[in-house]
Scaffold this motif. Structure first.
Motif, PDB file in Angstrom:
ATOM      1  N   THR A 120       0.835  -1.209   0.000  1.00 40.45           N
ATOM      2  CA  THR A 120       0.000   0.000   0.000  1.00 40.45           C
ATOM      3  C   THR A 120       0.864   1.251   0.000  1.00 40.45           C
ATOM      4  OG1 THR A 120      -1.791  -1.121   1.196  1.00 40.45           O
ATOM      5  CG2 THR A 120      -1.742   1.292   1.310  1.00 40.45           C
ATOM      6  N   TRP A 121       1.840   1.273   0.888  1.00 41.12           N
ATOM      7  CA  TRP A 121       2.646   2.490   1.073  1.00 41.12           C
ATOM      8  C   TRP A 121       3.647   2.689  -0.056  1.00 41.12           C
ATOM      9  CZ3 TRP A 121      -0.045   5.201   4.045  1.00 41.12           C
ATOM     10  CH2 TRP A 121      -0.807   4.605   5.058  1.00 41.12           C
ATOM     11  N   ASN A 122       4.199   1.586  -0.575  1.00 43.68           N
ATOM     12  CA  ASN A 122       5.129   1.725  -1.701  1.00 43.68           C
ATOM     13  C   ASN A 122       4.403   2.230  -2.945  1.00 43.68           C
ATOM     14  OD1 ASN A 122       7.352   0.926  -0.238  1.00 43.68           O
ATOM     15  ND2 ASN A 122       7.195  -1.219  -0.824  1.00 43.68           N
ATOM     16  N   THR A 123       3.173   1.755  -3.161  1.00 47.76           N
ATOM     17  CA  THR A 123       2.389   2.227  -4.309  1.00 47.76           C
ATOM     18  C   THR A 123       2.045   3.704  -4.154  1.00 47.76           C
ATOM     19  OG1 THR A 123       1.450   0.016  -4.564  1.00 47.76           O
ATOM     20  CG2 THR A 123       0.297   1.818  -5.661  1.00 47.76           C
ATOM     21  N   ILE A 124       1.661   4.093  -2.937  1.00 49.08           N
ATOM     22  CA  ILE A 124       1.362   5.504  -2.663  1.00 49.08           C
ATOM     23  C   ILE A 124       2.604   6.356  -2.879  1.00 49.08           C
ATOM     24  CG2 ILE A 124       0.906   7.104  -0.749  1.00 49.08           C
ATOM     25  CD1 ILE A 124      -1.056   4.870   0.296  1.00 49.08           C
ATOM     26  N   LEU A 125       3.727   5.923  -2.325  1.00 44.16           N
ATOM     27  CA  LEU A 125       4.963   6.704  -2.457  1.00 44.16           C
ATOM     28  C   LEU A 125       5.360   6.846  -3.922  1.00 44.16           C
ATOM     29  CD1 LEU A 125       7.366   8.163  -1.213  1.00 44.16           C
ATOM     30  CD2 LEU A 125       8.445   5.927  -0.831  1.00 44.16           C
ATOM     31  N   ASP A 126       5.223   5.765  -4.693  1.00 47.30           N
ATOM     32  CA  ASP A 126       5.535   5.818  -6.125  1.00 47.30           C
ATOM     33  C   ASP A 126       4.660   6.863  -6.828  1.00 47.30           C
ATOM     34  OD1 ASP A 126       6.832   4.701  -8.539  1.00 47.30           O
ATOM     35  OD2 ASP A 126       4.812   4.034  -9.020  1.00 47.30           O
ATOM     36  N   THR A 127       3.372   6.910  -6.462  1.00 50.57           N
ATOM     37  CA  THR A 127       2.463   7.898  -7.045  1.00 50.57           C
ATOM     38  C   THR A 127       2.861   9.311  -6.644  1.00 50.57           C
ATOM     39  OG1 THR A 127       0.678   6.261  -6.932  1.00 50.57           O
ATOM     40  CG2 THR A 127       0.032   8.562  -7.259  1.00 50.57           C
ATOM     41  N   MET A 128       3.226   9.489  -5.390  1.00 51.99           N
ATOM     42  CA  MET A 128       3.647  10.805  -4.893  1.00 51.99           C
ATOM     43  C   MET A 128       4.892  11.300  -5.636  1.00 51.99           C
ATOM     44  SD  MET A 128       1.694  11.731  -2.150  1.00 51.99           S
ATOM     45  CE  MET A 128       2.667  12.579  -0.916  1.00 51.99           C
ATOM     46  N   ILE A 129       5.822  10.386  -5.866  1.00 53.04           N
ATOM     47  CA  ILE A 129       7.048  10.751  -6.592  1.00 53.04           C
ATOM     48  C   ILE A 129       6.699  11.231  -8.002  1.00 53.04           C
ATOM     49  CG2 ILE A 129       9.176   9.834  -7.607  1.00 53.04           C
ATOM     50  CD1 ILE A 129       9.275   7.909  -5.126  1.00 53.04           C
ATOM     51  N   LYS A 130       5.765  10.534  -8.650  1.00 47.05           N
ATOM     52  CA  LYS A 130       5.363  10.937 -10.003  1.00 47.05           C
ATOM     53  C   LYS A 130       4.705  12.318  -9.999  1.00 47.05           C
ATOM     54  CE  LYS A 130       4.826   6.207 -11.679  1.00 47.05           C
ATOM     55  NZ  LYS A 130       3.884   5.078 -11.793  1.00 47.05           N
ATOM     56  N   VAL A 131       3.880  12.578  -8.987  1.00 53.43           N
ATOM     57  CA  VAL A 131       3.266  13.903  -8.869  1.00 53.43           C
ATOM     58  C   VAL A 131       4.340  14.963  -8.707  1.00 53.43           C
ATOM     59  CG1 VAL A 131       1.832  15.364  -7.395  1.00 53.43           C
ATOM     60  CG2 VAL A 131       1.077  13.051  -7.947  1.00 53.43           C
ATOM     61  N   ARG A 132       5.261  14.726  -7.798  1.00 51.76           N
ATOM     62  CA  ARG A 132       6.326  15.701  -7.549  1.00 51.76           C
ATOM     63  C   ARG A 132       7.189  15.934  -8.780  1.00 51.76           C
ATOM     64  NH1 ARG A 132      11.196  13.551  -4.289  1.00 51.76           N
ATOM     65  NH2 ARG A 132      11.549  12.746  -6.398  1.00 51.76           N
ATOM     66  N   ASP A 133       7.631  14.849  -9.396  1.00 55.10           N
ATOM     67  CA  ASP A 133       8.557  14.987 -10.519  1.00 55.10           C
ATOM     68  C   ASP A 133       7.898  15.614 -11.738  1.00 55.10           C
ATOM     69  OD1 ASP A 133      10.397  13.822  -8.862  1.00 55.10           O
ATOM     70  OD2 ASP A 133      10.555  11.926  -9.966  1.00 55.10           O
ATOM     71  N   THR A 134       6.592  15.465 -11.861  1.00 52.42           N
ATOM     72  CA  THR A 134       5.873  16.036 -13.002  1.00 52.42           C
ATOM     73  C   THR A 134       5.560  17.514 -12.799  1.00 52.42           C
ATOM     74  OG1 THR A 134       4.860  13.882 -13.430  1.00 52.42           O
ATOM     75  CG2 THR A 134       3.818  15.789 -14.471  1.00 52.42           C
ATOM     76  N   HIS A 135       5.286  17.912 -11.565  1.00 52.93           N
ATOM     77  CA  HIS A 135       4.716  19.248 -11.352  1.00 52.93           C
ATOM     78  C   HIS A 135       5.511  20.186 -10.453  1.00 52.93           C
ATOM     79  CE1 HIS A 135       1.172  17.826 -13.371  1.00 52.93           C
ATOM     80  NE2 HIS A 135       0.993  16.861 -12.477  1.00 52.93           N
ATOM     81  N   CYS A 136       6.459  19.672  -9.717  1.00 59.32           N
ATOM     82  CA  CYS A 136       7.132  20.516  -8.727  1.00 59.32           C
ATOM     83  C   CYS A 136       8.577  20.749  -9.128  1.00 59.32           C
ATOM     84  CB  CYS A 136       7.070  19.866  -7.345  1.00 59.32           C
ATOM     85  SG  CYS A 136       5.384  19.489  -6.829  1.00 59.32           S
ATOM     86  N   THR A 137       8.938  21.999  -9.246  1.00 58.81           N
ATOM     87  CA  THR A 137      10.284  22.332  -9.702  1.00 58.81           C
ATOM     88  C   THR A 137      11.317  22.136  -8.623  1.00 58.81           C
ATOM     89  OG1 THR A 137       9.877  24.658  -9.142  1.00 58.81           O
ATOM     90  CG2 THR A 137       9.437  23.984 -11.402  1.00 58.81           C
ATOM     91  N   THR A 138      10.902  22.278  -7.350  1.00 56.16           N
ATOM     92  CA  THR A 138      11.828  22.079  -6.236  1.00 56.16           C
ATOM     93  C   THR A 138      11.623  20.686  -5.696  1.00 56.16           C
ATOM     94  OG1 THR A 138      11.650  24.418  -5.696  1.00 56.16           O
ATOM     95  CG2 THR A 138      12.617  22.982  -4.026  1.00 56.16           C
ATOM     96  N   GLN A 139      12.550  19.793  -5.971  1.00 58.68           N
ATOM     97  CA  GLN A 139      12.384  18.397  -5.583  1.00 58.68           C
ATOM     98  C   GLN A 139      13.063  18.132  -4.254  1.00 58.68           C
ATOM     99  OE1 GLN A 139      13.475  15.678  -8.657  1.00 58.68           O
ATOM    100  NE2 GLN A 139      12.224  16.657 -10.206  1.00 58.68           N
ATOM    101  N   SER A 140      12.605  17.042  -3.641  1.00 61.91           N
ATOM    102  CA  SER A 140      13.207  16.608  -2.392  1.00 61.91           C
ATOM    103  C   SER A 140      14.625  16.126  -2.665  1.00 61.91           C
ATOM    104  CB  SER A 140      12.370  15.473  -1.805  1.00 61.91           C
ATOM    105  OG  SER A 140      13.011  14.899  -0.689  1.00 61.91           O
ATOM    106  N   ALA A 141      15.505  16.411  -1.730  1.00 66.30           N
ATOM    107  CA  ALA A 141      16.899  15.986  -1.885  1.00 66.30           C
ATOM    108  C   ALA A 141      16.998  14.476  -1.719  1.00 66.30           C
ATOM    109  CB  ALA A 141      17.766  16.678  -0.844  1.00 66.30           C
TER     110      ALA A 141
END
Length: 341
Positions: free
Chosen positions: A320-341
Protein backbone atom coordinates in the motif's frame (compact mmCIF):
# COMPACT_ATOMS: atom_id res chain seq x y z
CA UNK A 1 8.82 19.56 -2.67
CA UNK A 2 8.70 17.18 0.29
CA UNK A 3 6.57 14.03 0.34
CA UNK A 4 4.49 13.36 3.46
CA UNK A 5 2.16 10.65 4.71
CA UNK A 6 -0.83 11.35 6.96
CA UNK A 7 -1.07 9.73 10.40
CA UNK A 8 -4.83 10.10 10.86
CA UNK A 9 -5.82 7.12 8.68
CA UNK A 10 -4.80 5.16 11.76
CA UNK A 11 -7.54 6.97 13.72
CA UNK A 12 -10.38 8.33 11.58
CA UNK A 13 -13.32 5.94 11.51
CA UNK A 14 -11.55 3.61 13.96
CA UNK A 15 -12.72 2.97 17.49
CA UNK A 16 -14.22 0.56 19.98
CA UNK A 17 -17.84 0.60 18.82
CA UNK A 18 -19.40 -2.47 17.23
CA UNK A 19 -18.19 -2.99 13.70
CA UNK A 20 -15.23 -0.62 14.07
CA UNK A 21 -11.61 -1.62 13.70
CA UNK A 22 -9.19 -0.57 16.46
CA UNK A 23 -6.97 2.50 15.98
CA UNK A 24 -3.40 2.01 14.81
CA UNK A 25 -0.85 3.63 17.13
CA UNK A 26 1.23 6.64 16.16
CA UNK A 27 4.45 4.63 16.43
CA UNK A 28 3.09 1.89 14.15
CA UNK A 29 1.94 4.46 11.58
CA UNK A 30 5.39 6.05 11.75
CA UNK A 31 7.07 2.67 11.24
CA UNK A 32 4.85 1.84 8.24
CA UNK A 33 5.66 5.23 6.72
CA UNK A 34 9.40 5.02 7.39
CA UNK A 35 9.59 1.53 5.86
CA UNK A 36 8.24 2.60 2.47
CA UNK A 37 10.87 3.05 -0.24
CA UNK A 38 10.83 3.39 -4.03
CA UNK A 39 14.14 3.50 -5.94
CA UNK A 40 15.90 4.94 -2.89
CA UNK A 41 13.24 7.60 -2.24
CA UNK A 42 11.48 7.54 1.12
CA UNK A 43 8.78 9.67 2.68
CA UNK A 44 10.23 12.94 3.98
CA UNK A 45 7.71 13.47 6.73
CA UNK A 46 4.23 13.19 8.17
CA UNK A 47 1.13 15.31 8.68
CA UNK A 48 -0.37 14.80 12.08
CA UNK A 49 -3.75 14.85 13.91
CA UNK A 50 -3.40 16.38 17.36
CA UNK A 51 -5.71 14.19 19.39
CA UNK A 52 -5.97 10.92 21.28
CA UNK A 53 -4.93 8.20 21.05
CA UNK A 54 -1.99 9.57 19.06
CA UNK A 55 -1.56 12.75 21.06
CA UNK A 56 -3.09 14.42 24.07
CA UNK A 57 -3.45 18.07 22.94
CA UNK A 58 -3.09 19.10 26.59
CA UNK A 59 0.20 17.23 26.96
CA UNK A 60 3.08 19.05 28.63
CA UNK A 61 5.81 20.70 26.61
CA UNK A 62 8.17 17.90 27.60
CA UNK A 63 5.72 15.23 26.43
CA UNK A 64 5.33 16.99 23.08
CA UNK A 65 9.11 17.22 22.72
CA UNK A 66 9.35 13.45 23.32
CA UNK A 67 6.88 12.92 20.45
CA UNK A 68 9.03 15.21 18.30
CA UNK A 69 12.07 13.11 19.21
CA UNK A 70 10.18 9.92 18.28
CA UNK A 71 9.17 11.28 14.87
CA UNK A 72 12.68 12.58 14.16
CA UNK A 73 14.17 9.23 15.20
CA UNK A 74 12.29 7.62 12.29
CA UNK A 75 13.92 10.05 9.86
CA UNK A 76 10.69 12.01 9.39
CA UNK A 77 9.74 15.67 9.63
CA UNK A 78 6.37 17.14 10.68
CA UNK A 79 4.41 19.29 8.25
CA UNK A 80 0.75 20.26 8.60
CA UNK A 81 -1.13 19.67 11.84
CA UNK A 82 -4.82 18.96 12.27
CA UNK A 83 -6.37 20.99 15.08
CA UNK A 84 -8.80 19.03 17.34
CA UNK A 85 -11.71 21.32 16.52
CA UNK A 86 -14.64 18.85 16.51
CA UNK A 87 -17.26 18.14 19.18
CA UNK A 88 -15.97 15.21 21.17
CA UNK A 89 -12.37 16.37 20.88
CA UNK A 90 -11.44 19.83 22.22
CA UNK A 91 -13.51 22.04 19.97
CA UNK A 92 -17.07 22.50 18.81
CA UNK A 93 -18.99 23.99 15.91
CA UNK A 94 -17.66 27.21 14.39
CA UNK A 95 -21.31 27.91 13.53
CA UNK A 96 -22.49 27.42 17.10
CA UNK A 97 -23.18 29.70 20.05
CA UNK A 98 -20.53 31.69 21.91
CA UNK A 99 -19.56 28.73 24.10
CA UNK A 100 -19.15 26.42 21.11
CA UNK A 101 -17.11 28.99 19.21
CA UNK A 102 -14.87 29.49 22.25
CA UNK A 103 -14.17 25.75 22.30
CA UNK A 104 -13.29 25.88 18.59
CA UNK A 105 -10.82 28.72 19.21
CA UNK A 106 -9.35 26.87 22.20
CA UNK A 107 -8.55 23.94 19.90
CA UNK A 108 -6.79 26.26 17.45
CA UNK A 109 -4.73 27.74 20.32
CA UNK A 110 -3.72 24.24 21.42
CA UNK A 111 -2.64 23.35 17.89
CA UNK A 112 -0.60 26.55 17.62
CA UNK A 113 1.10 25.81 20.95
CA UNK A 114 2.11 22.33 19.82
CA UNK A 115 3.22 23.68 16.44
CA UNK A 116 5.50 26.11 18.26
CA UNK A 117 7.11 23.30 20.27
CA UNK A 118 7.68 21.26 17.10
CA UNK A 119 9.10 24.32 15.34
CA UNK A 120 11.50 25.09 18.21
CA UNK A 121 12.53 21.44 18.31
CA UNK A 122 13.40 21.56 14.61
CA UNK A 123 11.25 18.62 13.49
CA UNK A 124 8.80 21.04 11.85
CA UNK A 125 9.83 23.83 9.48
CA UNK A 126 6.81 24.17 7.18
CA UNK A 127 3.13 23.29 6.88
CA UNK A 128 -0.23 24.72 7.92
CA UNK A 129 -2.80 24.01 10.63
CA UNK A 130 -5.90 22.37 9.18
CA UNK A 131 -9.43 23.28 10.26
CA UNK A 132 -13.01 23.01 9.02
CA UNK A 133 -16.33 24.36 10.29
CA UNK A 134 -16.79 21.41 12.68
CA UNK A 135 -20.51 21.63 11.84
CA UNK A 136 -21.32 18.18 10.54
CA UNK A 137 -23.91 18.05 7.76
CA UNK A 138 -25.59 20.89 5.91
CA UNK A 139 -29.18 20.76 7.16
CA UNK A 140 -28.80 23.34 9.94
CA UNK A 141 -26.67 25.59 7.71
CA UNK A 142 -29.40 25.57 5.05
CA UNK A 143 -31.88 27.16 7.47
CA UNK A 144 -30.12 30.49 6.85
CA UNK A 145 -27.10 30.05 4.55
CA UNK A 146 -25.96 33.66 4.51
CA UNK A 147 -26.16 34.19 8.28
CA UNK A 148 -24.60 30.81 9.04
CA UNK A 149 -21.73 31.37 6.62
CA UNK A 150 -21.13 34.71 8.35
CA UNK A 151 -21.05 32.94 11.73
CA UNK A 152 -18.44 30.48 10.50
CA UNK A 153 -16.47 33.31 8.91
CA UNK A 154 -16.46 35.29 12.17
CA UNK A 155 -15.09 32.28 14.04
CA UNK A 156 -12.52 31.67 11.32
CA UNK A 157 -11.40 35.31 11.49
CA UNK A 158 -10.70 34.98 15.20
CA UNK A 159 -8.95 31.68 14.59
CA UNK A 160 -6.83 33.23 11.84
CA UNK A 161 -5.78 36.01 14.22
CA UNK A 162 -4.67 33.42 16.76
CA UNK A 163 -2.71 31.55 14.08
CA UNK A 164 -1.07 34.76 12.82
CA UNK A 165 0.00 35.64 16.36
CA UNK A 166 1.81 32.29 16.48
CA UNK A 167 3.35 32.65 13.02
CA UNK A 168 1.03 29.98 11.58
CA UNK A 169 -1.46 29.75 8.69
CA UNK A 170 -4.79 27.94 8.76
CA UNK A 171 -5.95 25.70 5.90
CA UNK A 172 -9.71 25.14 5.65
CA UNK A 173 -10.37 21.67 4.26
CA UNK A 174 -12.79 21.38 1.38
CA UNK A 175 -15.05 18.43 2.11
CA UNK A 176 -18.74 17.85 1.44
CA UNK A 177 -19.62 16.89 5.02
CA UNK A 178 -18.71 20.28 6.58
CA UNK A 179 -21.41 22.94 6.60
CA UNK A 180 -20.56 26.09 4.69
CA UNK A 181 -17.65 24.25 3.02
CA UNK A 182 -19.67 21.51 1.31
CA UNK A 183 -19.40 22.79 -2.29
CA UNK A 184 -16.75 24.61 -4.29
CA UNK A 185 -18.96 27.71 -4.42
CA UNK A 186 -19.77 27.71 -0.70
CA UNK A 187 -16.15 27.32 0.40
CA UNK A 188 -15.15 30.08 -2.00
CA UNK A 189 -17.83 32.35 -0.51
CA UNK A 190 -16.57 31.50 2.98
CA UNK A 191 -12.92 32.19 2.15
CA UNK A 192 -13.84 35.50 0.55
CA UNK A 193 -16.02 36.46 3.53
CA UNK A 194 -13.11 35.81 5.89
CA UNK A 195 -10.86 37.72 3.51
CA UNK A 196 -7.56 36.96 5.28
CA UNK A 197 -5.60 35.01 2.64
CA UNK A 198 -2.29 35.63 4.40
CA UNK A 199 -3.59 33.74 7.47
CA UNK A 200 -6.37 31.47 6.22
CA UNK A 201 -6.32 29.53 2.97
CA UNK A 202 -7.73 26.36 1.45
CA UNK A 203 -6.72 22.73 1.74
CA UNK A 204 -7.48 20.78 -1.43
CA UNK A 205 -7.88 17.01 -1.30
CA UNK A 206 -8.23 15.20 -4.62
CA UNK A 207 -10.83 12.76 -3.29
CA UNK A 208 -13.03 15.34 -1.60
CA UNK A 209 -12.93 17.96 -4.31
CA UNK A 210 -13.99 15.36 -6.89
CA UNK A 211 -17.36 15.32 -5.12
CA UNK A 212 -17.46 19.12 -5.38
CA UNK A 213 -17.64 18.61 -9.14
CA UNK A 214 -20.58 16.26 -8.76
CA UNK A 215 -22.49 18.63 -6.46
CA UNK A 216 -23.17 15.84 -3.99
CA UNK A 217 -24.37 18.10 -1.13
CA UNK A 218 -25.12 21.10 -3.35
CA UNK A 219 -26.70 19.99 -6.65
CA UNK A 220 -27.10 23.64 -7.66
CA UNK A 221 -23.30 23.92 -7.84
CA UNK A 222 -22.63 20.70 -9.77
CA UNK A 223 -20.19 21.13 -12.65
CA UNK A 224 -20.51 17.53 -13.87
CA UNK A 225 -23.20 14.88 -14.18
CA UNK A 226 -22.97 11.10 -14.42
CA UNK A 227 -21.84 9.91 -17.81
CA UNK A 228 -19.52 12.86 -18.42
CA UNK A 229 -16.76 12.64 -21.02
CA UNK A 230 -13.05 13.23 -20.37
CA UNK A 231 -13.36 16.57 -22.17
CA UNK A 232 -16.23 17.61 -19.90
CA UNK A 233 -14.35 16.44 -16.83
CA UNK A 234 -11.23 18.50 -17.43
CA UNK A 235 -13.20 21.59 -18.45
CA UNK A 236 -15.09 21.37 -15.15
CA UNK A 237 -11.91 20.57 -13.21
CA UNK A 238 -10.18 23.62 -14.63
CA UNK A 239 -13.13 25.82 -13.71
CA UNK A 240 -13.10 24.60 -10.10
CA UNK A 241 -9.34 24.74 -9.63
CA UNK A 242 -9.03 28.18 -11.20
CA UNK A 243 -11.40 29.47 -8.50
CA UNK A 244 -9.86 27.65 -5.53
CA UNK A 245 -6.18 27.30 -6.46
CA UNK A 246 -5.27 30.91 -5.54
CA UNK A 247 -6.45 30.12 -1.99
CA UNK A 248 -4.79 26.69 -1.79
CA UNK A 249 -1.93 26.43 0.71
CA UNK A 250 -2.10 22.72 1.59
CA UNK A 251 -2.60 19.79 -0.78
CA UNK A 252 -3.60 16.15 -0.35
CA UNK A 253 -2.88 13.58 -3.03
CA UNK A 254 -5.68 11.00 -2.98
CA UNK A 255 -7.94 8.78 -5.07
CA UNK A 256 -11.76 8.54 -5.16
CA UNK A 257 -14.12 6.03 -6.77
CA UNK A 258 -17.07 8.44 -6.87
CA UNK A 259 -18.74 6.88 -3.85
CA UNK A 260 -19.65 8.57 -0.60
CA UNK A 261 -18.33 6.71 2.39
CA UNK A 262 -18.12 6.90 6.14
CA UNK A 263 -17.29 5.01 9.31
CA UNK A 264 -18.21 5.75 12.88
CA UNK A 265 -19.02 9.41 13.45
CA UNK A 266 -17.14 10.45 10.29
CA UNK A 267 -19.83 9.82 7.71
CA UNK A 268 -20.88 10.92 4.23
CA UNK A 269 -17.58 12.11 2.90
CA UNK A 270 -15.47 11.46 -0.16
CA UNK A 271 -14.27 7.87 -0.17
CA UNK A 272 -10.50 7.60 -0.28
CA UNK A 273 -9.22 4.68 -2.34
CA UNK A 274 -5.79 3.08 -2.76
CA UNK A 275 -3.58 4.87 -5.28
CA UNK A 276 -3.92 1.99 -7.77
CA UNK A 277 -7.63 1.31 -7.21
CA UNK A 278 -9.08 0.11 -10.56
CA UNK A 279 -12.31 1.99 -9.80
CA UNK A 280 -10.53 5.29 -9.19
CA UNK A 281 -12.09 8.19 -11.05
CA UNK A 282 -8.99 10.37 -11.09
CA UNK A 283 -5.77 10.48 -13.07
CA UNK A 284 -3.92 11.41 -9.87
CA UNK A 285 -0.83 12.88 -11.53
CA UNK A 286 -2.75 14.92 -14.10
CA UNK A 287 -5.33 16.24 -11.62
CA UNK A 288 -2.63 17.18 -9.12
CA UNK A 289 -1.11 19.51 -11.68
CA UNK A 290 -4.19 21.74 -11.67
CA UNK A 291 -3.73 22.39 -7.93
CA UNK A 292 0.07 22.54 -7.87
CA UNK A 293 0.54 25.18 -10.55
CA UNK A 294 2.69 27.90 -8.89
CA UNK A 295 2.56 25.94 -5.62
CA UNK A 296 5.87 27.28 -4.33
CA UNK A 297 4.66 30.86 -4.78
CA UNK A 298 1.78 30.04 -2.41
CA UNK A 299 4.18 28.72 0.21
CA UNK A 300 3.49 25.02 -0.36
CA UNK A 301 6.63 23.10 0.56
CA UNK A 302 5.18 19.61 0.85
CA UNK A 303 2.37 17.43 -0.44
CA UNK A 304 0.64 14.77 1.66
CA UNK A 305 -1.10 11.50 0.89
CA UNK A 306 -4.52 11.03 2.51
CA UNK A 307 -6.10 7.59 2.68
CA UNK A 308 -8.76 7.94 5.36
CA UNK A 309 -10.85 4.94 6.35
CA UNK A 310 -8.76 2.27 4.69
CA UNK A 311 -9.20 -1.13 6.39
CA UNK A 312 -6.42 -1.90 8.85
CA UNK A 313 -5.25 -4.81 6.69
CA UNK A 314 -4.68 -2.35 3.83
CA UNK A 315 -2.80 0.04 6.11
CA UNK A 316 -0.61 -2.79 7.43
CA UNK A 317 0.35 -3.95 3.91
CA UNK A 318 3.76 -2.56 2.80
CA UNK A 319 2.59 -2.68 -0.84
CA UNK A 320 0.00 0.00 0.00
CA UNK A 321 2.65 2.49 1.07
CA UNK A 322 5.13 1.73 -1.70
CA UNK A 323 2.39 2.23 -4.31
CA UNK A 324 1.36 5.50 -2.66
CA UNK A 325 4.96 6.70 -2.46
CA UNK A 326 5.53 5.82 -6.12
CA UNK A 327 2.46 7.90 -7.05
CA UNK A 328 3.65 10.80 -4.89
CA UNK A 329 7.05 10.75 -6.59
CA UNK A 330 5.36 10.94 -10.00
CA UNK A 331 3.27 13.90 -8.87
CA UNK A 332 6.33 15.70 -7.55
CA UNK A 333 8.56 14.99 -10.52
CA UNK A 334 5.87 16.04 -13.00
CA UNK A 335 4.72 19.25 -11.35
CA UNK A 336 7.13 20.52 -8.73
CA UNK A 337 10.28 22.33 -9.70
CA UNK A 338 11.83 22.08 -6.24
CA UNK A 339 12.38 18.40 -5.58
CA UNK A 340 13.21 16.61 -2.39
CA UNK A 341 16.90 15.99 -1.88
Amino acid sequence: MKLHNAMWPGLVGKGTDEGQEPPISLERMLDLTAAAEVDGQKFDGIDYFLFLPHTNPEASDDEIRKIADLIASKGLAVGSLVAPIWPGTVGDSAMGDAEQQAKFLSAVKMACRIAGIFNDHGVRQYGAIRIDSAEFGVEKWREDPKANTQKIANTFKEAAKIAADHGERLAAEGEICWAGMHSWKDILDLLETVGMPESLGFQADLAHTYLYLMGYNAPEHALLHEGYSDEEFYAAYEKMTDKLRPWTIDFHVAQNDGEVHGAGSHDKTGKHCPADDPNGKLDIVKCSGYWLKDAEKRGIKHICWDGCMFPNATLEDPHTWNTILDTMIKVRDTHCTTQSA
